[in-house]
Design a protein around this motif. Structure first.
Motif, PDB file in Angstrom:
ATOM      1  N   TYR A 151       0.823  -7.869  -4.481  1.00 49.39           N
ATOM      2  CA  TYR A 151       1.152  -7.909  -3.064  1.00 49.39           C
ATOM      3  C   TYR A 151       0.295  -8.948  -2.340  1.00 49.39           C
ATOM      4  O   TYR A 151       0.806  -9.767  -1.572  1.00 49.39           O
ATOM      5  N   SER A 152      -1.009  -8.928  -2.612  1.00 49.27           N
ATOM      6  CA  SER A 152      -1.913  -9.856  -1.918  1.00 49.27           C
ATOM      7  C   SER A 152      -1.546 -11.298  -2.232  1.00 49.27           C
ATOM      8  O   SER A 152      -1.514 -12.155  -1.339  1.00 49.27           O
TER       9      SER A 152
ATOM     10  N   LYS B   4      -1.613  -3.857  -5.715  1.00 54.52           N
ATOM     11  CA  LYS B   4      -2.382  -4.611  -4.735  1.00 54.52           C
ATOM     12  C   LYS B   4      -2.533  -6.107  -5.078  1.00 54.52           C
ATOM     13  O   LYS B   4      -2.288  -6.946  -4.211  1.00 54.52           O
TER      14      LYS B   4
ATOM     15  N   ARG C 294       3.239   0.504  -5.961  1.00 51.02           N
ATOM     16  CA  ARG C 294       2.043  -0.094  -5.370  1.00 51.02           C
ATOM     17  C   ARG C 294       1.308  -0.986  -6.367  1.00 51.02           C
ATOM     18  O   ARG C 294       1.045  -0.591  -7.487  1.00 51.02           O
TER      19      ARG C 294
ATOM     20  N   GLU D 147       0.822  -1.232   0.000  1.00 51.88           N
ATOM     21  CA  GLU D 147       0.000   0.000   0.000  1.00 51.88           C
ATOM     22  C   GLU D 147       0.849   1.273   0.000  1.00 51.88           C
ATOM     23  O   GLU D 147       0.577   2.229  -0.707  1.00 51.88           O
TER      24      GLU D 147
END
Lengths: 356, 220
Positions: free
Chosen positions: B53-54, B50, B48, B43
């Motif tokens: 990253y997730s 998402k 960035r 974040e």
């Protein structure tokens, strides 16, 4: 020259209650022209949008609408690579200094030069040169943790100037410093501006900073510019409430509380005394206005509030006085005829008032 | 203690060092980039992203929540494809690395996350690109934390490698189980424990020293 035209930054925020999203204008429709070589101050309280505004200039916060030009280059239209190249010519200094903690002072000043692919030997010469310009040549081998706040900001300034920028952005650069250090850092910025002809844009919440070094100022409130102009004009003739409030920290121009309790009226009644505020700026500050007044007219003058200061070494001040006697209307005419700004604040009955 | 036992202890120690050393190398080689990707795609990161990253974060969590001994058993099949055998010290390296990579990833991520975002912003303001920020800002500024994390990883791997010994992995753990436990040879048991304590102490002291030497963000 730097031009902002109709710049807005909008954030979509979610209302926690209704979970509806709405637009929040951090700054709204800002247009500014900043002349080359000037020091332009943007003042406002916290949350007014200052920090968003200054970040729109170097696109750390790309504006949602509007355009930003720096010396003819439209920042808002650059590709990522061209933007990085443009940023190398814009220095920035910060309230919390933001120095690299695991690099020495030398390494910090060398950092932007490494980014700009300078040769090692040229970096060495440039770091020495710029370190002595800001007065930290003796600290090159130290790490930032060992330095005082003022020294850290000097390193920050050296780092910002290393790659010979066209523009310096100052983000509350003196807000974390004590008053004396603030003065010396401001003096340094002023010197650099004069020596190198560098344009400076600074944001601050302190009128003192504006007073000390700025040529022009814009007052920001709730994301909008409410007033802008040359510093002396804003200081001597503030038009908007936000500006006046910010000025009260620098200039005392309120009536003393003990006075306002004493039958002070906005309108005249009978032969009440006049309460005047006069503002003076420049040469006139050196003239004996009050004693001339007493000599020429049959009046008594009682000074209630007096304040004198310098705006970039030009004297500037304000007086609040109570005028009584036969010829106070004539005295008022005389004052209005001089190069002063005169404001009738109100009236007090003759029997009321302050005992001397 | 007989010469035979001494030879056994030397062999066990070397095996442990080999397992821990090689799996540490794998763990750093893969965990460091993993941690960097986690930190920059988060974040607050400079790139960035998402979904990425997730996804990475979930995989890391899965591996980290499985106890090592179960991971070791679960990885027996893939281990056999990779090193040709599901037991022995080379087999142990596969599961040790698999356990340590996500750990190193998280350690690196959290070290990088501790860096003041203002420093990164300053670098961006100076025209640094993502690669330059990683190489010249994030890694040097996060180095002391990363070193401390690596130290912790190696110490964990010494412990895990002893567990690997239980499943025929070799090394000091294997010695302790086969001689110390099954044959009631208390001297072997005590010797393996002492050797492991010394290894851990040594790694800790060296790691602490390196972390201090690379840390300049404090006045002192």
């Amino acid at each position: 020259m730097i031009r902002l035209s109709n710049v807005s930054k909008i954030y979509r925020i979610k209302d926690p209650g209704t979970s509806e999203t709405r637009d929040f204008y951090a700054i709204r429709d800002i247009s500014l022209d900043i002349g080359e070589g000037s020091i332009y101050g943007i003042i406002g309280r916290s949350g007014a949008g200052k920090s968003t505004l200054i970040r729109c200039v170097n696109m750390l916060e790309p504006p949602t609408a509007g355009r930003v030009f720096i010396n003819g280059t439209e920042m808002t239209a650059l590709s990522p690579g061209a933007l990085r190249a443009a940023r190398r010519k814009i220095g920035m200094i910060f309230q919390s200094f933001n120095l690299l903690l695991n690099r020495t002072v030398y390494g910090n000043i060398a950092f932007p030069l490494e980014l700009a692919k300078w040769k090692k030997s040229e970096i060495r010469d440039r770091v020495r040169e710029i370190a002595s310009l800001v007065g930290i040549e003796g600290k090159l081998d130290q790490y930032p943790a060992r330095l005082s706040g003022g020294q850290k900001q000097r390193v920050g300034i050296a780092r910002a100037l290393a790659n010979k920028p066209d523009l310096l952005l100052s983000d509350e650069a003196t807000s974390a410093l004590d008053p004396q250090t603030t003065k010396s850092v401001l003096r340094l910025i002023r010197d650099i501006n004069e020596k190198l002809g560098l344009t400076v844009i600074l944001i601050t919440h302190e009128m003192n900073v504006i007073k000390e070094i700025c040529d022009s100022v814009a007052v920001l409130e709730d994301g909008e510019i409410v007033e802008k102009g040359p510093v002396q004009q804003i200081f001597t003739n503030p038009l908007k409430k936000a500006t006046k409030e910010l000025l009260t920290h620098v200039i005392r121009s309120e009536l003393p509380e003990s006075f306002t309790g004493l039958g002070f009226r906005r309108l005249p009644s009978g032969d009440s005394d006049l309460v005047l505020q006069i503002w003076f700026f420049g040469d006139i500050a050196a003239k004996p206005v009050v004693s001339d007044l007493v000599r020429k007219f049959d009046v008594d003058v009682n000074i209630l509030v007096a304040h004198i200061d310098d705006i970039r070494s030009v004297p500037f001040g304000t007086l609040i006085m109570r005028l009584s006697g036969e010829d106070k209307e004539g005295a008022l005419e005389y004052l209005l005829g001089m190069k002063l700004r005169v404001e009738v604040m109100g009236y007090v009955g003759r029997s009321d008032g302050i005992t001397r | 203690m007989s010469d035979d036992l001494t030879a056994l202890l030397v062999k066990g120690s070397l095996e442990t060092l080999y397992m821990v050393g090689v799996s540490s190398l794998f763990a750093f080689a893969a965990g460091l980039p993993l941690g960097i990707i986690l930190s920059v795609t988060a974040e607050t990161g400079i790139l960035r992203n998402k979904p990425l990253y997730s996804a990475l974060s979930s995989v890391v969590n899965v591996f980290r929540s499985v106890p090592y001994i179960i991971l070791m058993v679960a990885l027996m099949k893939p281990t056999k494809w990779i090193v040709g055998s599901s037991i022995g010290i080379n087999a142990a390296i596969v599961s040790l690395s698999a356990a340590a990579i996500p750990f190193v990833g998280r350690v690196v991520e959290s070290s990088l996350r501790e860096i003041d975002p203002g420093i990164v912003e300053a670098a961006q303001a100076m025209g640094a690109g993502a690669g330059e920020i990683i190489r010249k800002v994030l890694l040097p500024e996060g180095l002391p934390g990363i070193i401390a994390g690596f130290t912790l990883t190696i110490i964990n791997l010494i412990g895990y490698s002893a567990m690997a010994g239980v499943l025929g992995g070799g090394g000091l753990g294997d010695l302790a189980v086969r001689y110390g436990y099954q044959r009631f040879m208390l001297d072997v048991m005590i010797s393996t424990v002492i050797i492991m304590v010394l290894m851990v102490q040594f790694i800790q002291i060296v790691g602490d020293k390196l972390a201090v030497l690379t840390r300049h963000d404090r006045n002192g």
